[in-house]
Design a protein around this motif. Structure first.
Motif, PDB file in Angstrom:
ATOM      1  N   LYS B 177      -0.781  56.542  -2.242  1.00  0.00           N
ATOM      2  CA  LYS B 177       0.616  56.564  -2.666  1.00  0.00           C
ATOM      3  C   LYS B 177       1.136  55.125  -2.743  1.00  0.00           C
ATOM      4  CE  LYS B 177       4.861  58.931  -1.367  1.00  0.00           C
ATOM      5  NZ  LYS B 177       5.578  57.731  -0.933  1.00  0.00           N
ATOM      6  N   SER B 178       1.360  54.668  -3.952  1.00  0.00           N
ATOM      7  CA  SER B 178       1.862  53.299  -4.102  1.00  0.00           C
ATOM      8  C   SER B 178       3.382  53.297  -4.019  1.00  0.00           C
ATOM      9  CB  SER B 178       1.407  52.718  -5.436  1.00  0.00           C
ATOM     10  OG  SER B 178       2.177  53.266  -6.479  1.00  0.00           O
ATOM     11  N   PRO B 179       3.989  52.212  -3.509  1.00  0.00           N
ATOM     12  CA  PRO B 179       5.450  52.153  -3.402  1.00  0.00           C
ATOM     13  C   PRO B 179       6.093  52.207  -4.776  1.00  0.00           C
ATOM     14  CG  PRO B 179       4.417  50.230  -2.361  1.00  0.00           C
ATOM     15  CD  PRO B 179       3.337  50.984  -3.043  1.00  0.00           C
ATOM     16  N   MET B 180       7.073  53.116  -4.951  1.00  0.00           N
ATOM     17  CA  MET B 180       7.705  53.278  -6.256  1.00  0.00           C
ATOM     18  C   MET B 180       9.086  52.648  -6.291  1.00  0.00           C
ATOM     19  SD  MET B 180       5.558  55.006  -8.123  1.00  0.00           S
ATOM     20  CE  MET B 180       6.271  56.056  -9.374  1.00  0.00           C
ATOM     21  N   THR B 181       9.729  52.509  -5.139  1.00  0.00           N
ATOM     22  CA  THR B 181      11.080  51.933  -5.108  1.00  0.00           C
ATOM     23  C   THR B 181      11.068  50.670  -4.257  1.00  0.00           C
ATOM     24  OG1 THR B 181      11.729  53.114  -3.129  1.00  0.00           O
ATOM     25  CG2 THR B 181      12.111  54.227  -5.221  1.00  0.00           C
ATOM     26  N   TYR B 182      12.171  49.914  -4.379  1.00  0.00           N
ATOM     27  CA  TYR B 182      12.254  48.667  -3.636  1.00  0.00           C
ATOM     28  C   TYR B 182      12.194  48.902  -2.126  1.00  0.00           C
ATOM     29  CZ  TYR B 182      13.411  45.909  -7.819  1.00  0.00           C
ATOM     30  OH  TYR B 182      13.369  45.279  -9.029  1.00  0.00           O
ATOM     31  N   SER B 183      12.867  49.969  -1.639  1.00  0.00           N
ATOM     32  CA  SER B 183      12.829  50.144  -0.180  1.00  0.00           C
ATOM     33  C   SER B 183      11.439  50.579   0.281  1.00  0.00           C
ATOM     34  CB  SER B 183      13.926  51.087   0.317  1.00  0.00           C
ATOM     35  OG  SER B 183      14.072  52.168  -0.534  1.00  0.00           O
ATOM     36  N   GLU B 184      10.766  51.395  -0.530  1.00  0.00           N
ATOM     37  CA  GLU B 184       9.385  51.744  -0.174  1.00  0.00           C
ATOM     38  C   GLU B 184       8.504  50.494  -0.166  1.00  0.00           C
ATOM     39  OE1 GLU B 184       9.470  56.124  -2.296  1.00  0.00           O
ATOM     40  OE2 GLU B 184       7.725  54.855  -2.649  1.00  0.00           O
ATOM     41  N   VAL B 299      -3.873  51.020  -7.907  1.00  0.00           N
ATOM     42  CA  VAL B 299      -2.965  50.551  -8.953  1.00  0.00           C
ATOM     43  C   VAL B 299      -1.777  51.490  -9.029  1.00  0.00           C
ATOM     44  CG1 VAL B 299      -2.683  50.177 -11.425  1.00  0.00           C
ATOM     45  CG2 VAL B 299      -4.789  49.480 -10.292  1.00  0.00           C
ATOM     46  N   GLY B 300      -0.568  50.923  -9.073  1.00  0.00           N
ATOM     47  CA  GLY B 300       0.632  51.748  -9.140  1.00  0.00           C
ATOM     48  C   GLY B 300       1.621  51.235 -10.151  1.00  0.00           C
ATOM     49  N   TYR B 301       2.706  52.012 -10.321  1.00  0.00           N
ATOM     50  CA  TYR B 301       3.749  51.624 -11.261  1.00  0.00           C
ATOM     51  C   TYR B 301       4.563  50.460 -10.708  1.00  0.00           C
ATOM     52  CZ  TYR B 301       3.139  55.962 -13.921  1.00  0.00           C
ATOM     53  OH  TYR B 301       2.649  56.973 -14.691  1.00  0.00           O
ATOM     54  N   LEU B 302       5.280  49.816 -11.610  1.00  0.00           N
ATOM     55  CA  LEU B 302       6.211  48.769 -11.231  1.00  0.00           C
ATOM     56  C   LEU B 302       7.347  49.403 -10.413  1.00  0.00           C
ATOM     57  CD1 LEU B 302       5.822  45.912 -12.282  1.00  0.00           C
ATOM     58  CD2 LEU B 302       7.523  46.374 -14.038  1.00  0.00           C
ATOM     59  N   PRO B 303       7.674  48.873  -9.225  1.00  0.00           N
ATOM     60  CA  PRO B 303       8.760  49.485  -8.441  1.00  0.00           C
ATOM     61  C   PRO B 303      10.133  49.207  -9.064  1.00  0.00           C
ATOM     62  CG  PRO B 303       7.557  47.829  -7.149  1.00  0.00           C
ATOM     63  CD  PRO B 303       7.058  47.721  -8.543  1.00  0.00           C
ATOM     64  N   VAL B 304      11.089  50.108  -8.785  1.00  0.00           N
ATOM     65  CA  VAL B 304      12.470  49.920  -9.255  1.00  0.00           C
ATOM     66  C   VAL B 304      13.402  50.089  -8.047  1.00  0.00           C
ATOM     67  CG1 VAL B 304      12.120  50.691 -11.625  1.00  0.00           C
ATOM     68  CG2 VAL B 304      12.629  52.369  -9.845  1.00  0.00           C
ATOM     69  N   PRO B 305      14.662  49.609  -8.139  1.00  0.00           N
ATOM     70  CA  PRO B 305      15.612  49.821  -7.043  1.00  0.00           C
ATOM     71  C   PRO B 305      15.798  51.312  -6.792  1.00  0.00           C
ATOM     72  CG  PRO B 305      16.482  48.218  -8.590  1.00  0.00           C
ATOM     73  CD  PRO B 305      15.238  48.787  -9.207  1.00  0.00           C
ATOM     74  N   ASP B 306      16.187  51.655  -5.559  1.00  0.00           N
ATOM     75  CA  ASP B 306      16.235  53.050  -5.139  1.00  0.00           C
ATOM     76  C   ASP B 306      17.100  53.926  -6.034  1.00  0.00           C
ATOM     77  OD1 ASP B 306      15.089  51.543  -3.261  1.00  0.00           O
ATOM     78  OD2 ASP B 306      16.144  52.423  -1.550  1.00  0.00           O
ATOM     79  N   ASP B 307      18.271  53.392  -6.464  1.00  0.00           N
ATOM     80  CA  ASP B 307      19.196  54.226  -7.221  1.00  0.00           C
ATOM     81  C   ASP B 307      19.072  54.018  -8.738  1.00  0.00           C
ATOM     82  OD1 ASP B 307      20.008  51.675  -7.143  1.00  0.00           O
ATOM     83  OD2 ASP B 307      22.079  52.050  -6.529  1.00  0.00           O
ATOM     84  N   ALA B 308      18.084  53.242  -9.156  1.00  0.00           N
ATOM     85  CA  ALA B 308      17.966  52.971 -10.591  1.00  0.00           C
ATOM     86  C   ALA B 308      17.082  54.000 -11.269  1.00  0.00           C
ATOM     87  CB  ALA B 308      17.386  51.586 -10.817  1.00  0.00           C
ATOM     88  N   GLU B 309      17.396  54.240 -12.537  1.00  0.00           N
ATOM     89  CA  GLU B 309      16.550  55.135 -13.305  1.00  0.00           C
ATOM     90  C   GLU B 309      15.378  54.337 -13.862  1.00  0.00           C
ATOM     91  OE1 GLU B 309      16.578  57.810 -17.343  1.00  0.00           O
ATOM     92  OE2 GLU B 309      18.288  56.536 -16.870  1.00  0.00           O
ATOM     93  N   ARG B 310      14.171  54.902 -13.770  1.00  0.00           N
ATOM     94  CA  ARG B 310      13.002  54.184 -14.252  1.00  0.00           C
ATOM     95  C   ARG B 310      12.951  54.201 -15.780  1.00  0.00           C
ATOM     96  NH1 ARG B 310       8.261  52.622 -12.294  1.00  0.00           N
ATOM     97  NH2 ARG B 310       8.763  53.414 -10.239  1.00  0.00           N
ATOM     98  N   ASN B 311      13.044  53.023 -16.381  1.00  0.00           N
ATOM     99  CA  ASN B 311      13.013  52.933 -17.841  1.00  0.00           C
ATOM    100  C   ASN B 311      11.616  52.720 -18.393  1.00  0.00           C
ATOM    101  OD1 ASN B 311      15.905  52.334 -19.480  1.00  0.00           O
ATOM    102  ND2 ASN B 311      15.973  52.479 -17.265  1.00  0.00           N
ATOM    103  N   GLY B 312      10.787  52.059 -17.593  1.00  0.00           N
ATOM    104  CA  GLY B 312       9.428  51.796 -18.059  1.00  0.00           C
ATOM    105  C   GLY B 312       9.153  50.312 -18.163  1.00  0.00           C
ATOM    106  N   VAL B 313       8.239  49.951 -19.031  1.00  0.00           N
ATOM    107  CA  VAL B 313       7.793  48.564 -19.105  1.00  0.00           C
ATOM    108  C   VAL B 313       7.883  48.019 -20.530  1.00  0.00           C
ATOM    109  CG1 VAL B 313       6.267  48.529 -17.117  1.00  0.00           C
ATOM    110  CG2 VAL B 313       5.449  49.480 -19.267  1.00  0.00           C
ATOM    111  N   ILE B 314       8.009  46.699 -20.620  1.00  0.00           N
ATOM    112  CA  ILE B 314       7.951  46.028 -21.920  1.00  0.00           C
ATOM    113  C   ILE B 314       6.485  45.745 -22.201  1.00  0.00           C
ATOM    114  CG2 ILE B 314       8.782  44.091 -23.314  1.00  0.00           C
ATOM    115  CD1 ILE B 314      10.757  43.472 -21.094  1.00  0.00           C
ATOM    116  N   ILE B 315       6.130  45.847 -23.452  1.00  0.00           N
ATOM    117  CA  ILE B 315       4.746  45.582 -23.798  1.00  0.00           C
ATOM    118  C   ILE B 315       4.498  44.070 -23.808  1.00  0.00           C
ATOM    119  CG2 ILE B 315       5.025  45.482 -26.312  1.00  0.00           C
ATOM    120  CD1 ILE B 315       2.390  47.503 -24.530  1.00  0.00           C
TER     121      ILE B 315
END
Lengths: 306, 447
Positions: B177-184, B299-315
């Motif tokens: 389980k990779s950290p998904m949010t900033y607090s994780e 390998v995990g996704y880029l983390p985002v702030p706890d209350d932010a909606e995940r938009n994804g990544v720029i190519i």
């Protein structure tokens, strides 16, 4: 013919000879004048010209802005940091490098068995390219796998982020630079030492003076023309340092190693602001000129030519 | 040319001398050694910035293309890093020396459009009715401006979180389980920090900052990231940018953050030597990391702030551009190569060899990719992250021509954080300096 006519004819012949002498001289100078003109004078004039313009990405001047590039530079904190870094870098590397090279040269100037080995070792860095040396130092400085931090760790001293801490980065690059430049200075100075007339030392031995007296009164004065040359060249070199900065720090961290030449490179070839880069080049040229002139005015008085 | 002839004749003679065959043998060897012009192939010069193993993979791709047809001969020429190659192109753009095809990194997009020496591939797409919907939407999204496809996506990558699974286990964390949010992320970093090992590191490189801002839906510059008109002001010093800077600052203050400088190799060395247990890296570096690290790599996704909606990544990565002032035949040759390079088979091999994304998702069904994913399941994570990305202005990426300078300013601001600078002040200063660069750029273009 009267005397006046004679005189006039003589003067005419003289003038003609002077003219033909001048023409002959110029003819001999022509190849170097041509080369200098194409590769030195034209680019210099062009740089001054470009420094007064905004250019497009290909370096073609498009908007005339007068002194604005210079004014922006003087107001920009980036440029001030850059100027300060350059001055500090010169201060760190030149005196230390020359003292070290002189000490090594005096040591290596003795007639001992196997001295050739030491001479080779001390001058070895001259054969190393800036790129190769930088890579060696990059590994030495590496915070996680580098030698320096391992030594510190063995001594229970916390590791230093040599190239990543703005406090140490310029110093670290300077240390690497001193190491790189010592070989050249050493070789020239050793040559200078070997040119000193041995009879002076013989007289000194007969007079029975101390070693330090010999060093102060014979070696250093006699070495002064060589020292002067090495200092001038080192100074100009230090102002123009680029390779090790590019490879070790890329001007960072926080622009602490962003010396002028590197800043010029970044502006011209990464940010495509050829105008601003040219303005910096002009300022660097003026600075080097002033320092060199001052050095000749002040420093040369102390030089003892035989 | 003369030398080549003498050379090939000499070779032929040598071959003949070695073999016991007669005159005819010389004739035939000579014919095969003849230069390309004699076969009537159009030469298409291709400048690129792929070095090391990537260059080998690229050369294979080009060789396959050259062998696949009779009309064109693509000649790849390595021109240094992306920046160096662009500088060189700059000196020859619009002249006869200009290459027919050029690989340019993603942030050079606006620069290339403004240069006025390029041929948009859209014209060829329209002419042929080429179906661009076979390409990954997020990738085409980046390289098209106002509905015009300017360049052909080629090698694309995105940032991912790479972590040391062994260290996770040792610290009592779940290695799957990779950290998904900033607090994780912060919690994991605190747990992982022990002795010589720090928790997390971000390379001091503008790209990662841009990505972390976009992941929360934040913009880099105004005018919808410069896609709805000329950008005049940097907006990365807003809430999203501040989130990122606060994260770095907090972790650095807590002692769980490792400063790995500006050099990719240093950062990777720090991760592999255990100096830091988590890093952000390019998806193109994942395979090499798995091969080289002495521990299990996750390998995990880029983390985002706890209350932010995940938009994804720029190519990220680069695309292929076509020069304008060249012969029509050469343009056609470049276009044929671009089509070939984006085919499912070519992309599958490319993805397997390099770790770059396939711009053509059909490539993921090819057998080579299926086999590779079975061996390296981590690679699939990078693809999934891209697939889940929402297409909007934030993840479309900013379109400005002064990107290199903007990045330098951001890096400067990042570095000042480690010296105790205030995150908002550091960001504001970087934004202000970027504004100045935008202003100068506008003055140049007469706006």
């Amino acid at each position: 013919m009267t005397t006046i006519q004679h005189e006039l004819a003589d003067r005419h012949v003289e003038r003609k000879r002077a003219w033909s002498n001048w023409a002959t001289g110029m003819l001999f100078l022509l190849p170097s004048l041509l080369l200098f003109g194409v590769f030195l004078f034209y680019p210099m004039v062009r740089t001054v010209y470009l420094s007064l313009f905004l250019t497009d990405s290909q370096g073609v001047p498009i908007v005339f802005v007068g002194w604005e590039n210079f004014l922006n530079l003087f107001q920009s904190t980036s440029f001030q940091i850059s100027a300060k870094a350059t001055a500090l870098f010169v201060l760190y590397t030149v005196p230390a490098g020359i003292v070290l090279a002189t000490a090594l040269a005096i040591l290596a100037n003795q007639k001992l068995r196997g001295i050739g080995l030491f001479r080779t070792m001390f001058s070895a860095t001259m054969g190393m390219s800036v790129a190769a040396s930088s890579v060696i130092w990059m590994f030495l400085f590496n915070p996680s796998i580098g030698l320096f931090n391992r030594i510190l760790a063995a001594l229970n001293i916390p590791g230093v982020q040599w190239l990543l801490d703005p406090q140490y980065a310029l110093l670290s690059v300077s240390i690497a630079t001193i190491w790189m430049n010592t070989g050249f200075a050493f070789l020239i100075l050793l040559g200078g030492l070997q040119n000193i007339d041995q009879s002076l030392y013989e007289s000194a031995r007969i007079a029975g003076v101390s070693e330090s007296y010999k060093l102060r009164k014979i070696t250093l004065p006699m070495l002064s023309p060589t020292l002067f040359f090495v200092t001038t060249v080192s100074l100009i070199n230090a102002f123009q340092t680029f390779g090790q900065i590019d490879l070790l720090t890329k001007g960072g961290p926080m622009e602490s190693t962003n010396v002028i030449v590197y800043s010029i490179y970044k502006d011209a070839f990464i940010n495509y602001n050829v105008g601003s880069a040219s303005a910096q080049a002009v300022l660097l040229f003026v600075a080097v000129l002033v320092v060199t002139v001052l050095q000749f005015k002040i420093g040369e008085r102390k030089v003892h030519y035989q | 040319m003369k030398k080549l002839w003498i050379g090939s004749t000499a070779m032929a003679l040598l071959l003949a001398a070695c073999s016991s065959e007669t005159e005819e043998a010389v004739q035939t060897t000579d014919a095969t050694a003849a230069p390309a012009e004699d076969t009537g192939k159009t030469e298409v010069v291709f400048w690129h910035a792929m070095s090391g193993e990537l260059e080998t993979a690229l050369n294979t791709l080009v060789d396959d293309f050259n062998a696949s047809q009779e009309e064109y001969e693509v000649e790849p020429v390595f021109q240094g890093t992306y920046e160096e190659a662009l500088t060189k192109l700059n000196t020859v753009a619009g002249t006869d020396e200009s290459p027919a095809m050029m690989q340019v990194f993603e942030v050079g997009t606006k620069f290339m459009i403004d240069s006025g020496h390029i041929q948009p591939v859209q014209d060829f797409i329209d002419e042929e009715g080429f179906d661009t919907s076979i390409w990954e939407e997020n990738i085409t999204n980046y390289y098209s401006v106002d509905g015009v496809q300017y360049s052909m996506p080629f090698n694309s990558s995105t940032p991912v979180l790479i972590y040391n699974k062994d260290a996770f286990e040792a610290a009592g964390l779940d290695p799957e389980k990779s950290p998904m949010t900033y607090s994780e992320l912060k919690e994991a970093a605190t747990a992982l920090t022990e002795g010589e090992q720090k928790g997390f590191s971000i390379l001091n490189y503008g790209w990662f900052f841009e990505e972390l801002v976009a992941a929360q839906g934040g913009l880099f510059v105004d005018a919808e990231n410069g896609r709805e008109g000329q950008a005049t002001e940097a907006v990365f010093n807003g809430e999203e940018g501040l989130n990122v800077f606060n994260l770095i600052k907090d972790m650095h203050d807590e002692g769980t953050f490792y400063n790995s400088g500006q050099n990719w190799d240093d950062m990777r060395a720090a991760f592999q030597s255990g100096a830091t247990a988590m890093i952000l890296d390019s998806s193109a570096g994942v395979k090499g990391m798995i091969d080289n690290a002495p521990f299990e790599v996750g390998v995990g996704y880029l983390p985002v702030p706890d209350d932010a909606e995940r938009n994804g990544v720029i190519i990220g990565g680069a695309s292929l551009w076509m020069a304008d002032d060249i012969e029509a035949e050469q343009k056609q040759g470049a276009w044929e190569f671009m089509k070939y390079a984006s085919s499912a088979e070519a992309q599958a091999q490319w993805h397997v060899d390099t770790g770059y994304f396939a711009i053509n998702p059909a490539a993921y069904d090819e057998q080579v990719v299926v086999d590779q994913w079975a061996e390296y399941p981590q690679l699939k994570v990078t693809v999934d992250q891209l697939k889940e990305t929402q297409a909007n202005a934030a993840t479309g990426g900013a379109l400005i021509s002064v990107f290199p300078e903007a990045r330098q300013r951001v890096v400067n601001a990042m570095e000042s954080l480690y010296q105790g600078a205030d995150p908002q002040e550091a960001l504001d200063q970087a934004a202000e300096e970027t504004n100045r660069a935008l202003e100068v750029d506008a003055a140049k273009n007469g706006n």
